[in-house]
Design an enzyme around this catalytic site. Structure first.
Site, PDB file in Angstrom:
ATOM      1  N   LYS A 202       0.873  -1.161   0.000  1.00  0.00           N
ATOM      2  CA  LYS A 202       0.000   0.000   0.000  1.00  0.00           C
ATOM      3  C   LYS A 202       0.914   1.215   0.000  1.00  0.00           C
ATOM      4  O   LYS A 202       1.657   1.447   0.956  1.00  0.00           O
ATOM      5  CB  LYS A 202      -0.910   0.034   1.229  1.00  0.00           C
ATOM      6  CG  LYS A 202      -1.770   1.295   1.267  1.00  0.00           C
ATOM      7  CD  LYS A 202      -2.359   1.580   2.636  1.00  0.00           C
ATOM      8  CE  LYS A 202      -3.049   2.945   2.624  1.00  0.00           C
ATOM      9  NZ  LYS A 202      -3.474   3.368   3.979  1.00  0.00           N
ATOM     10  N   GLY A 228      -2.804   4.275  -2.068  1.00  0.00           N
ATOM     11  CA  GLY A 228      -3.128   4.596  -0.690  1.00  0.00           C
ATOM     12  C   GLY A 228      -4.005   5.804  -0.512  1.00  0.00           C
ATOM     13  O   GLY A 228      -4.143   6.304   0.608  1.00  0.00           O
TER      14      GLY A 228
END
Length: 333
Positions: A202, A228
């Protein structure tokens, strides 16, 4: 024997079974299916906020209420104990209870990612194992950063390798330089992508060039890149990202899932129009007003936001009006 090996020994059978299961099917913009991992991260994951009572205790009943409403949105899964969950402010027992509570309410076909990153490798391994026991499907491991001057690529590769060796569940790397002051170096990501128990990353930095290089340089690995933030979701998909972990999904989950769908269908003009309407609200609940802004916006859409845990302070009345105006001018209110 290294700590990671000592902790990993009793977990080897479960990890081997996980690796031998049938590979997941991936389509469209996601990374091609590989022989190792079985979990497909395509789609949208809201990083859940932690609901607190007026006395700043975790309110599990309010959490269950939010989860009930989220069940009607086609999320791929949920993230618990990320940055938006006020993870650093929770006691260890609260973290595990959060995971257990979400797991009980979450349908089995949806993934549960749980934050387990700590400053030391030993503590991260211990918490990761505990998160797996509490019901997490994937460990989301943020970069250790307190001694960030010493967090070289070599140190970080060693840290994540030991964690992944010991973890009974797949690991997703987590780079959030706005909070840690540390970008997980690209060369470290490329090296770690080769680990059979590291599923993806992420990346919350917002550097689209870097994300494109991650996808490109790991294309031979079974490795998935997650955007993200909702602000650069479309651009990330265009470069081959698999999904998104987006704070704004706590508020506008259905529109974000629609953006995901439009991108996978190749309906780029519609996706662009929707992305444009999401950029300002996303900035407002992330960089501009942070978690207090995110929780306030949740209340306007029928969710429980509630207070943050001190020292995070609530928004002032002028800030609330500015936040509301951002959603209104983009036709969300």
């Amino acid at each position: 024997m290294a700590l990671s090996n000592r902790l990993a020994l009793p977990l080897r059978p479960a990890l081997a079974a996980l690796r031998q299961a049938a590979p997941g099917q991936r389509r469209g913009l996601s990374t091609p299916s590989g022989p190792g991992h079985t979990l497909d991260l395509r789609g949208i994951f809201p990083p859940l906020t932690t609901p607190f009572s007026p006395t700043q205790e975790v309110d599990y009943a309010r959490l269950e209420g939010n989860l009930h409403r989220y069940a009607s949105i086609p999320f791929r899964g949920l993230v618990v104990l990320g940055s938006n969950g006020e993870y650093p402010y929770l006691a260890p027992h609260e973290r595990l209870q959060m995971v257990s509570c979400v797991r009980r309410a979450l349908p089995r076909d949806r993934l549960l990612l749980a934050g387990s990153g700590c400053e030391s490798t030993q503590a991260t391994i211990e918490l990761t194992v505990s998160m797996a026991e509490a019901g997490a499907d994937v460990a989301l491991v943020v970069t250790p950063c307190y001694y960030r001057g010493a967090m070289t690529s070599t140190a970080l590769v060693q840290h994540y390798t030991e964690v992944a060796d010991a973890s009974p569940i797949p690991v997703v790397l987590y780079s959030v330089p706005a909070n840690t002051g540390l970008d997980l170096p690209l060369e470290a990501v490329i090296a770690l992508a080769q680990h059979p128990n590291i599923l993806g990353i992420k990346d919350s930095g917002g550097d689209i060039t870097r994300m494109g290089l991650m996808v490109h340089k790991t294309r031979q690995e079974d490795f998935q890149v997650l955007a993200g933030s909702a602000g650069f979701l479309l651009a990330s998909y265009a470069l081959g990202a698999s999904g998104g972990v987006c704070a704004l999904a706590n508020v506008l989950g259905a529109p974000l899932c629609q953006l995901d769908h439009l991108c996978r269908e190749g309906r780029w003009q519609e996706a662009r129009d929707l992305q444009h309407r999401l950029i300002e609200p996303n900035v407002a609940v992330t960089r501009r007003f942070g978690i207090p802004g995110l929780k306030k916006a949740m209340e306007w859409f029928g969710y429980y936001g509630g207070p943050c845990r001190a020292p995070l302070a609530p928004l002032s009345p002028p800030q609330v009006e500015e936040l509301r105006g951002t959603f209104s001018t983009n036709s969300w209110l």
